[in-house]
Design an enzyme around this catalytic site. Sequence first.
Site, mmCIF file in Angstrom:
data_model
loop_
_atom_site.group_PDB
_atom_site.id
_atom_site.type_symbol
_atom_site.label_atom_id
_atom_site.label_comp_id
_atom_site.label_asym_id
_atom_site.label_seq_id
_atom_site.Cartn_x
_atom_site.Cartn_y
_atom_site.Cartn_z
ATOM 1 N N ASP A 199 0.823 -1.207 0.000
ATOM 2 C CA ASP A 199 0.000 0.000 0.000
ATOM 3 C C ASP A 199 0.861 1.264 0.000
ATOM 4 O O ASP A 199 0.728 2.129 0.858
ATOM 5 C CB ASP A 199 -0.932 -0.020 1.218
ATOM 6 C CG ASP A 199 -1.956 1.106 1.171
ATOM 7 O OD1 ASP A 199 -2.390 1.470 0.067
ATOM 8 O OD2 ASP A 199 -2.306 1.618 2.250
ATOM 9 N N GLU A 449 4.004 -7.772 7.096
ATOM 10 C CA GLU A 449 2.757 -8.439 6.757
ATOM 11 C C GLU A 449 2.960 -9.591 5.774
ATOM 12 O O GLU A 449 2.248 -9.705 4.757
ATOM 13 C CB GLU A 449 1.730 -7.429 6.233
ATOM 14 C CG GLU A 449 1.367 -6.391 7.290
ATOM 15 C CD GLU A 449 0.142 -5.550 6.948
ATOM 16 O OE1 GLU A 449 -0.395 -5.717 5.834
ATOM 17 O OE2 GLU A 449 -0.271 -4.741 7.799
ATOM 18 N N TYR A 502 -5.982 -3.087 12.625
ATOM 19 C CA TYR A 502 -6.713 -1.837 12.446
ATOM 20 C C TYR A 502 -8.151 -1.989 12.923
ATOM 21 O O TYR A 502 -9.095 -1.988 12.130
ATOM 22 C CB TYR A 502 -6.645 -1.417 10.975
ATOM 23 C CG TYR A 502 -5.262 -0.974 10.577
ATOM 24 C CD1 TYR A 502 -4.861 0.345 10.736
ATOM 25 C CD2 TYR A 502 -4.337 -1.884 10.088
ATOM 26 C CE1 TYR A 502 -3.582 0.752 10.402
ATOM 27 C CE2 TYR A 502 -3.048 -1.497 9.751
ATOM 28 C CZ TYR A 502 -2.679 -0.173 9.909
ATOM 29 O OH TYR A 502 -1.413 0.219 9.585
ATOM 30 N N GLU A 538 1.489 -1.548 14.186
ATOM 31 C CA GLU A 538 0.658 -0.654 13.372
ATOM 32 C C GLU A 538 -0.748 -0.589 13.945
ATOM 33 O O GLU A 538 -1.326 -1.612 14.304
ATOM 34 C CB GLU A 538 0.571 -1.123 11.907
ATOM 35 C CG GLU A 538 1.849 -0.966 11.105
ATOM 36 C CD GLU A 538 1.662 -1.328 9.634
ATOM 37 O OE1 GLU A 538 0.500 -1.274 9.151
ATOM 38 O OE2 GLU A 538 2.658 -1.660 8.972
#
Length: 659
Positions: A199, A449, A502, A538
């Site tokens: 991303d 990730e 998230y 994160e």
Amino acid sequence: MVTALYVLNLTLALIIVNKEVPTSRGMLYPTESETREVRSLDGIWNFVRSDQNNPTQGIRDGWFNADLSKSRPTIPMPVPASYNDITTEQSLRDHVGTVWYDRKFFVPRSWSQNQRVWLRFGSVHYEAFVWINGQSAVKHEMGHLPFETEVTHILNYGAENRITVMCDNALIQTTVPQGKISEVANDGGVTIIQSYTFDFFNYAGIHRSVHLYTTPKTFIEDVEISTNLADDNSVGYVDYVISINGSAANEADNAIYAKLQLYNREGVQVANATSDAKLSGRLKVEQAKPWWPYLMHPEPGYMYELEIKLHAANAELLDVYRLSIGLRTLSWTNATFTINGKPVYFRGFGRHEDSDIRGKGLDNALMARDFNLIQWIGANAYRTSHYPYSEESMQFADKHGIMIIDECPSVDTENFNQALLSKHKSSLEQLIHRDRNHPSVVMWSIANEPRTSQTNADTYFQFVANFTRSLDRTRPVTAAIAVPHADDKAGRYLDIISFNRYNAWYSNTGRLDMVTQRVIDEAIAWNQKYDKPIIMSEYGADTLEGLHLQPAFVWSEEFQTEIFARHFKAFDALRRKKWFIGEFVWNFADFKTGQSYTRVGGNKKGVFTRARQPKAAAHLLRRRYFALARELDQCSMPEDLFTYIADVGASVKHDATDL
């Protein structure tokens, strides 16, 4: 029979063998000394874009044999910089394949006398081919990392020279990072599409500085430093191993040795030594000043200068090289991480090398601004997500006491195979070789990730983690993992577990009442599974600067502030368990991504805008980070941390002295 052969071939394809990878040599940062000169080739170069459907034309037609302008019209292109956002052309911004650079330069006649000349690139994305005066000089595949070659015998001394560079930004399943190339029909025929799962925008070009530098015929090729502290940190030890290159090194009757002198910030010599015949040894530093992280000590980031003088047996001075070093020691257990014997609680960011116009190109003004903001907000660490950052930024972190989790370019790693493993290990070898002497580097991150629930992830990451330890056992190994803890197969091979999640954004979007307990539960689950220290590497939410909605709603500044606060509550509960050792916001600043209907001009999860101005959440985060620093490290508080409101009595807390 056919089925049996198919199963056999599939099985063989899934077998991963732990093969050796080439070891890089040299790569010391180019600095001037009594025996060395350095010249920059930064500036405006000439630039040509290849046709996407014919990326190798320049090789076949020999564009490197003459000025690029003789083959195609050129445009001016700054170096260092990404090329994507320099012009107004969409075709260049989204270009897939090869591009070409060239420029002219002079080499003085004096450089031809009894010395060697080297060409060094700080970083080119991704695969680079370099020619000097039409002769092949060097080839390198990995982006984000330096490469160099000797060019002594292909330069014209006292005359003009031409350097030509072709770089290719194409990513496939065996490159690091990975991607896919496809052909898709468009209104005029067919276009080449580069797809990737990471991303951030796939910027390309000559991203960091290009240097020519000289060395003597026999010279210091490499230096490996390790440090330790003893006697309550009052005595420091510097262990060194020096590698040399050159004809004198191979002469049996020419014993070579090194003299080393260590100087403090004031320029006072505090230690000296003469090496043994193996060019290795130890310096002892009395009354040592340890390297401490920012806010853990009144004098953070203390650096010494190590001067190395290489001598021949007749005391002839062969070479001089100087590097900055910090005295510190790291240790970790299944529940703690300490520096100089003191527990560390990480508070910081994931970041990106990204800014308007220059993309991922080195920008010293931007770098200085970023470090000012990191200190302003009270952070003590960041992760080089998701690739190695510039050597200049590593030096900046050393001097400012900012701890770094140093990450290799492996992001969203999947489809594990033999070729990918070799390149993944090579990226780590080059990274550790480059950064092992930096005191700011306190951890190696082997991936971001990765798809660690897939077939072969277990074997693959066992090899990668063990290879990393074979290169450096003085720092722990981690990876930022995003798969659920129950599905992960890699954590058993790590020293510290970092996880990305998230809550209230990608899961349960907008539900601020579904954050705190979920963070607590997941951190506990990771710890119970692996019995290792845990970091949340994160968390965050996209935030459009200036969008204010009350009650808080996704994309608003109020929502980012609220989501941070819900995480803070979870972190404080977890900190009492001791094995929870850090919190990292995603992200330091907004950054560009590929085009997507889920991204409005890029990823907006920064607490700072892309122009490096604070959003509302930055002020909240600043108060938390300094509150933690005062609680954990007894640092003083900035006078402007709280805005005066009113004098309403001693029972109300309204400024820093009341905390």
